[in-house]
Scaffold this motif. Structure first.
Motif, short mmCIF file in Angstrom:
data_model
loop_
_atom_site.label_atom_id
_atom_site.label_comp_id
_atom_site.label_asym_id
_atom_site.label_seq_id
_atom_site.Cartn_x
_atom_site.Cartn_y
_atom_site.Cartn_z
N VAL A 26 -50.61 44.82 -29.85
CA VAL A 26 -49.31 45.47 -30.01
C VAL A 26 -48.51 45.45 -28.71
O VAL A 26 -47.33 45.15 -28.70
N SER A 27 -49.21 45.71 -27.58
CA SER A 27 -48.44 45.80 -26.34
C SER A 27 -47.82 44.46 -25.92
O SER A 27 -46.65 44.44 -25.55
N PRO A 28 -48.52 43.32 -26.01
CA PRO A 28 -47.82 42.06 -25.68
C PRO A 28 -46.67 41.77 -26.64
O PRO A 28 -45.62 41.26 -26.21
N VAL A 29 -46.83 42.11 -27.92
CA VAL A 29 -45.76 41.84 -28.88
C VAL A 29 -44.53 42.68 -28.55
O VAL A 29 -43.40 42.20 -28.53
N LEU A 30 -44.81 43.92 -28.19
CA LEU A 30 -43.70 44.81 -27.85
C LEU A 30 -42.96 44.31 -26.62
O LEU A 30 -41.73 44.21 -26.61
N SER A 31 -43.72 43.94 -25.58
CA SER A 31 -43.04 43.52 -24.35
C SER A 31 -42.28 42.22 -24.58
O SER A 31 -41.18 42.03 -24.05
N THR A 32 -42.85 41.32 -25.40
CA THR A 32 -42.14 40.07 -25.68
C THR A 32 -40.85 40.34 -26.44
O THR A 32 -39.81 39.73 -26.17
N SER A 33 -40.92 41.27 -27.39
CA SER A 33 -39.70 41.60 -28.14
C SER A 33 -38.62 42.08 -27.19
O SER A 33 -37.44 41.75 -27.35
N LEU A 63 -42.08 32.29 -22.57
CA LEU A 63 -42.56 33.64 -22.86
C LEU A 63 -43.99 33.61 -23.38
O LEU A 63 -44.81 34.46 -23.00
N ILE A 64 -44.27 32.64 -24.24
CA ILE A 64 -45.64 32.53 -24.75
C ILE A 64 -46.59 32.25 -23.58
O ILE A 64 -47.63 32.89 -23.44
N MET A 65 -46.18 31.30 -22.72
CA MET A 65 -47.02 30.97 -21.56
C MET A 65 -47.24 32.19 -20.67
O MET A 65 -48.36 32.43 -20.20
N LEU A 66 -46.18 32.94 -20.45
CA LEU A 66 -46.29 34.13 -19.60
C LEU A 66 -47.40 35.06 -20.12
O LEU A 66 -48.31 35.44 -19.39
N SER A 67 -47.32 35.37 -21.42
CA SER A 67 -48.33 36.26 -21.99
C SER A 67 -49.72 35.64 -21.97
O SER A 67 -50.70 36.29 -21.63
N VAL A 68 -49.78 34.37 -22.36
CA VAL A 68 -51.08 33.71 -22.50
C VAL A 68 -51.78 33.61 -21.15
O VAL A 68 -52.97 33.88 -21.03
N LEU A 69 -51.02 33.27 -20.10
CA LEU A 69 -51.64 33.15 -18.78
C LEU A 69 -52.14 34.51 -18.29
O LEU A 69 -53.28 34.64 -17.86
N LEU A 115 -55.27 33.30 -27.37
CA LEU A 115 -54.69 32.40 -28.38
C LEU A 115 -54.07 33.23 -29.51
O LEU A 115 -52.95 32.96 -29.97
N MET A 116 -54.82 34.24 -29.93
CA MET A 116 -54.31 35.12 -30.99
C MET A 116 -52.98 35.74 -30.56
O MET A 116 -52.02 35.76 -31.32
N ILE A 117 -52.96 36.20 -29.31
CA ILE A 117 -51.73 36.84 -28.82
C ILE A 117 -50.60 35.83 -28.74
O ILE A 117 -49.47 36.11 -29.15
N GLY A 118 -50.91 34.62 -28.26
CA GLY A 118 -49.90 33.56 -28.17
C GLY A 118 -49.30 33.28 -29.55
O GLY A 118 -48.07 33.17 -29.69
N LEU A 119 -50.14 33.20 -30.54
CA LEU A 119 -49.65 32.89 -31.89
C LEU A 119 -48.84 34.05 -32.47
O LEU A 119 -47.84 33.84 -33.14
N VAL A 120 -49.28 35.28 -32.16
CA VAL A 120 -48.53 36.44 -32.65
C VAL A 120 -47.13 36.45 -32.01
O VAL A 120 -46.13 36.74 -32.67
N LEU A 122 -45.49 33.84 -30.94
CA LEU A 122 -44.73 32.76 -31.57
C LEU A 122 -44.15 33.25 -32.90
O LEU A 122 -42.97 33.02 -33.21
N GLY A 123 -44.98 33.97 -33.66
CA GLY A 123 -44.51 34.55 -34.92
C GLY A 123 -43.37 35.52 -34.69
O GLY A 123 -42.36 35.50 -35.41
N THR A 124 -43.50 36.34 -33.64
CA THR A 124 -42.44 37.30 -33.32
C THR A 124 -41.15 36.56 -32.97
O THR A 124 -40.05 36.99 -33.34
N ALA A 125 -41.30 35.44 -32.26
CA ALA A 125 -40.13 34.68 -31.82
C ALA A 125 -39.31 34.20 -33.03
O ALA A 125 -38.08 34.21 -32.99
N TYR A 126 -40.02 33.84 -34.09
CA TYR A 126 -39.32 33.37 -35.28
C TYR A 126 -38.39 34.44 -35.85
O TYR A 126 -37.39 34.14 -36.50
#
Lengths: 253, 307
Positions: A26-33, A63-69, A115-120, A122-126
């Motif tokens: 939840v926290s990476p999704v929130l910060s990415t949003s 953004l995905i790279m930022l979180s994934v790294l 990877l799970m977070i990266g994909l989530v 990506l889904g959020t980005a859509y």
């Protein structure tokens, strides 16, 4: 090969991930949003397209790279640091498992989580922007390789770290700046020439560039360099880990 | 019986110059219970850690089941179970998951029946779904034992198993140890509780300052080093040893009794003579007690001699 050991470590580590699912995902999704709202909607609306891509979409790979790294490094470093901290490391050291197997268990688990977070993300980005992925297979390849190689780096940091402060130090002081300065939010062609040259010493540039290429077909550096950089980085991490287990550095007295 | 663990000329020194182990030689027989006795800091844990692969030895060789612990570490370590001294457990995981993890880590296929048996034997089955941090200290120690037994070791190391454990758990643990011995498991137990060694060990090794001072059958050790005392309570307490009895090895007890020291190994203990001489000296007996020196006395003696 003690595959059972790899599986045991993997299952045990993933169980920790699912135990802390809210905090983990939840926290990476929130910060990415938040990034999408601030950079994509608020600021991005005033920025022209970058290399023919709307700014909101342009920052998605970065953004995905930022979180994934950041996630890979912190997951893997915590994964191996925690047993050291609470003392359960004795079991790993006394088990009939080689360093390859122990590393594989922890790194695969950490990489799976990122990877799970990266994909989530990506889904959020859509939800926020229109994106089409030109080379989906390459996109996944870049994503998976990055998760793995930075989990290896995290694993090294976790073994090196002697306390929680050191554990936070590298992600905070090195990884995050490298990602921000690695063209996550801009194309390096936007920089003055001197900075363009300096930036080429930042390994993250190659990752972000290659990853962005898999989305939009445009890149700052050639795709071959990106692949080469990831491969080189992975090999260096593997060599360091090999040395750590051979000498017992910070593990065996 | 064949030796299952052999330690040859093992040394361990630390960069600061501290010599934790100094030329240790030790052979452990298959199926025995060996108690490794020593004071804190004597090198007990270092020795175990070197055998189990947690500490790199400076020099020397160790084999377990005929496999060198460095070159044949997979085969050697598969035979070993280790219950560490410190309670080192992942606090947020369920009991049963940490036990399953140990089995898998040691390369054994899942076997829920075995896990259940181990947990039941240690009275942990009811707690199988509890998180570790919900358990009491004694329960946590049981979990450590369960983890070590999950991968069916042939050699089990118990490092200070009774440190901070109540009497009930200690007795429980001795029962588990007895059952394992019947299955032919070799058990090495470090302790500084001498009563523990006396209660369950077959052989005793004494370690001090990184050196093994002796390894002996418990009974033989007790007999060899065991002196007996006979306390003679008299109708009328005495202050001095009567002249007639001066040739005997006697002391005066605090309550005016006579204490006679003798050696059970000797051909004659001299008791008959002493008693008749007592009568001749006009002393009347009220009561007689004999006492065998315990392992503790022997141990204190040995370590003091060494110091």
């Amino acid at each position: 090969m003690n595959l059972t050991a790899i599986r045991a470590i993997y299952v045990f580590e993933m169980s920790r991930t699912f135990r802390t699912l809210v905090q983990s995902v939840v926290s990476p999704v929130l910060s990415t949003s938040l990034y999408f709202v601030v950079f994509g909607a608020a600021i991005g609306s005033r920025i022209e397209t970058v290399e023919g891509v709307s700014y909101g979409a342009f920052i998605v790979p970065g953004l995905i790279m930022l979180s994934v790294l950041v996630q890979s490094v912190s997951n893997a470093s915590f994964g191996i640091y925690f047993p050291k901290f609470i003392g359960t490391i004795y079991e790993l050291l006394s088990a009939p498992a080689s360093f390859v197997e122990i590393t594989a268990g922890y790194v695969l688990a950490a990489a799976t989580k990122s990877l799970m977070i990266g994909l989530v993300i990506l889904g959020t980005a859509y939800v926020f922007v229109d994106i089409t992925i030109l080379h989906p297979v390459w996109m996944l390849t870049f994503l998976v390789t990055t998760c793995l190689s930075f989990s290896l780096l995290g694993f090294i940091i976790g073994i090196w770290a002697g306390n929680f402060e050191q554990l936070q130090l590298v992600p905070l002081l090195i990884v995050t700046p490298l990602v921000f300065l690695g063209g996550s939010f801009y194309s390096i062609t936007m920089l003055p020439p001197v900075w363009q040259t300096i930036t080429l010493f930042n390994p993250v540039v190659y990752l972000v560039s290659g990853f962005r290429w898999s989305f939009f077909g445009t890149s700052d550096v050639s795709i071959g360099y990106s692949i080469g950089a990831i491969a080189l980085f992975t090999i260096v991490c593997l060599l360091i880990i090999g040395w750590i287990f051979k000498t017992g550095y910070r593990l065996r007295k | 019986m064949a030796d299952i663990v052999t330690v040859r000329d093992l040394r361990k020194s630390y960069p600061d110059g501290f010599q934790a182990l100094n030329s240790v030689n030790l052979s452990i027989r298959e199926g025995e219970i060996l108690a490794l006795l020593g004071a804190n800091g004597a090198g007990k844990t270092t020795l175990i850690s070197a055998i189990c692969g947690i500490v790199n030895a400076t020099s020397g060789t160790i084999t377990v089941g005929g496999h060198d612990v460095i070159t044949g570490y997979r085969a050697a370590r598969r035979l070993i179970g280790l219950v560490p001294q410190e309670i080192n457990l992942e606090p947020f995981e369920k009991v049963i998951n940490t036990v399953r993890f140990s089995r898998g880590l040691f390369g054994f296929q899942r076997n829920e029946a075995h896990i259940e048996k181990v947990l039941r034997d240690l009275s942990l089955w009811d707690k199988k779904n509890s998180r570790i941090n919900e358990l009491s200290g004694g329960m946590k120690r049981r979990v450590l034992i369960a983890k070590a037994l999950s991968h069916e070791p042939r050699v089990l190391f118990l490092d200070e198993p009774s440190a901070g454990v109540d009497v009930e758990l200690r007795k429980d643990m001795w029962r588990v140890v007895e059952r394992l011995r019947q299955d032919g498991v070799t058990i090495i137990l470090t302790t500084h509780y001498i009563e523990e060694a006396e209660a369950i060990a077959d052989r005793i090794a004494v370690i001090a300052k990184g050196e093994i001072l002796l390894v002996e059958e418990k009974a033989a050790l007790l007999q060899r080093l065991g002196k007996k005392q006979m306390v003679i309570h008299l109708q009328t307490p005495v202050r001095d040893i009567p002249m007639e009895l001066e040739r005997y090895n006697l002391d005066i007890g605090p309550d005016g009794s006579l204490i006679y020291y003798y050696d059970t190994r000797g051909k004659r203990t001299g008791i008959t003579m002493l008693l008749s001489d007592l009568a001749a000296a006009g002393l009347t007996l009220r009561d007689v007690q004999t006492r065998q020196s315990s392992l503790e006395d022997i141990f204190v003696d040995l370590v003091q001699k060494d110091a």
